[in-house]
Enzyme design. Structure first.
Site, PDB file in Angstrom:
ATOM      1  NE  ARG A  66      -6.347  -9.989   5.559  1.00  0.00           N
ATOM      2  CZ  ARG A  66      -7.180  -9.705   4.966  1.00  0.00           C
ATOM      3  NH1 ARG A  66      -7.360  -8.101   4.689  1.00  0.00           N
ATOM      4  NH2 ARG A  66      -8.410 -10.331   4.645  1.00  0.00           N
ATOM      5  CE1 TYR A  82      -4.249  -1.465   1.009  1.00  0.00           C
ATOM      6  CE2 TYR A  82      -3.118  -2.814   2.305  1.00  0.00           C
ATOM      7  CZ  TYR A  82      -4.038  -2.622   1.449  1.00  0.00           C
ATOM      8  OH  TYR A  82      -5.224  -3.380   1.442  1.00  0.00           O
ATOM      9  CE1 TYR A 119      -2.163  -6.629   4.105  1.00  0.00           C
ATOM     10  CE2 TYR A 119      -2.651  -6.237   1.957  1.00  0.00           C
ATOM     11  CZ  TYR A 119      -3.149  -6.039   3.239  1.00  0.00           C
ATOM     12  OH  TYR A 119      -4.365  -5.782   3.697  1.00  0.00           O
TER      13      TYR A 119
END
Ligand SMILES: [Fe+2]
Length: 239
Positions: A155, A106, A145
């Site tokens: 995840r 992210y 990730y």
């Protein structure tokens, strides 16, 4: 807008419990006392209706076209319907989207695992359903990730979605997964949603949404309330 809209209950059968110890941060954040019923006032039972552009600016439906070049990764189209508890389309409602890049990173100051950022990908979008309740956006398939929930925790690939529905109190925050992802069955966040409701969080590959020589297509219909409701799946610590 005059019809009464009640806030969504977290006690729906498909809703993850607020305490799910395998998902570690729920141990500290889940309430110990019964929730208070707060009367819905005009602020909760109304929403911006068709004023999204005025409030938020124009829609951002193509997450692959926000920079000078195309982002790395598999280009995809995600499309579907937003429906209410009677399976009626919900027109003119805003969906906010956020996701990791193709490497699973992210753009966020607290995301510092050693996967590359992509200068051509921010991972934030915003779409509004049309008069028939349809939405569509273009993006890249996010990567998996790691996270600190437990040893070797990863995840599954996912896209976060927030829908406001027809009123501020009808906000639904959830996550969309991809079919045939082996990480779903070992993910404490996905597994906090009991089966068969968990399946409602998984998009379907759709050759009709797939665009020849351009992008794979996935269908993800979102039900705001009622028997077919899409489970609420928020998480609070940047995952
Ligand atoms: Fe995430």
């Amino acid at each position: 807008m005059s019809r009464l809209i009640l806030p969504y209950s977290r006690e729906d059968a498909g809703a993850p419990p607020s305490l799910h110890p395998d998902y570690r941060s729920t141990v500290l954040r889940s309430p110990r006392l019964a929730p208070l019923a707060i009367p819905a006032t005009l602020t909760e039972i109304t929403g911006p209706d068709e004023a999204w552009d005025r409030l938020m600016g124009p829609a951002m439906t193509d997450l692959t076209a926000q920079h000078r070049g195309a982002p790395q990764g598999q280009r995809i189209v995600v499309a579907g319907l937003v429906l209410d508890e009677q399976a009626r389309p919900v027109p003119h409602t805003m969906i906010e989207i956020w996701q990791a890049n193709a490497a699973g990173r992210y753009i966020h100051s607290r995301d510092d695992w050693p996967a590359p950022l992509d200068p051509n990908f921010t991972g934030v979008g915003r779409v509004v359903t049309d008069a028939e309740g349809r939405y569509r956006f273009v993006t890249i398939r996010p990567g998996a990730y790691p996270w600190g929930n437990h040893k070797n925790a990863w995840r599954p690939a996912h896209i976060h979605l927030s829908l406001l529905g027809p009123a501020f109190a009808t906000r639904l925050v959830t996550q969309m997964y991809f079919p045939d992802d082996p990480l779903i069955e070992i993910d404490p966040i996905a597994n906090a949603v009991p089966m068969p409701y968990r399946q409602r969080l998984v998009a379907r590959f759709d050759i009709g949404i797939t665009e020849p020589n351009w992008a794979l297509g996935y269908r993800f219909d979102i039900v705001l309330k009622g028997r077919g409701q899409t489970p609420f799946e928020e998480h609070h610590d940047d995952h």
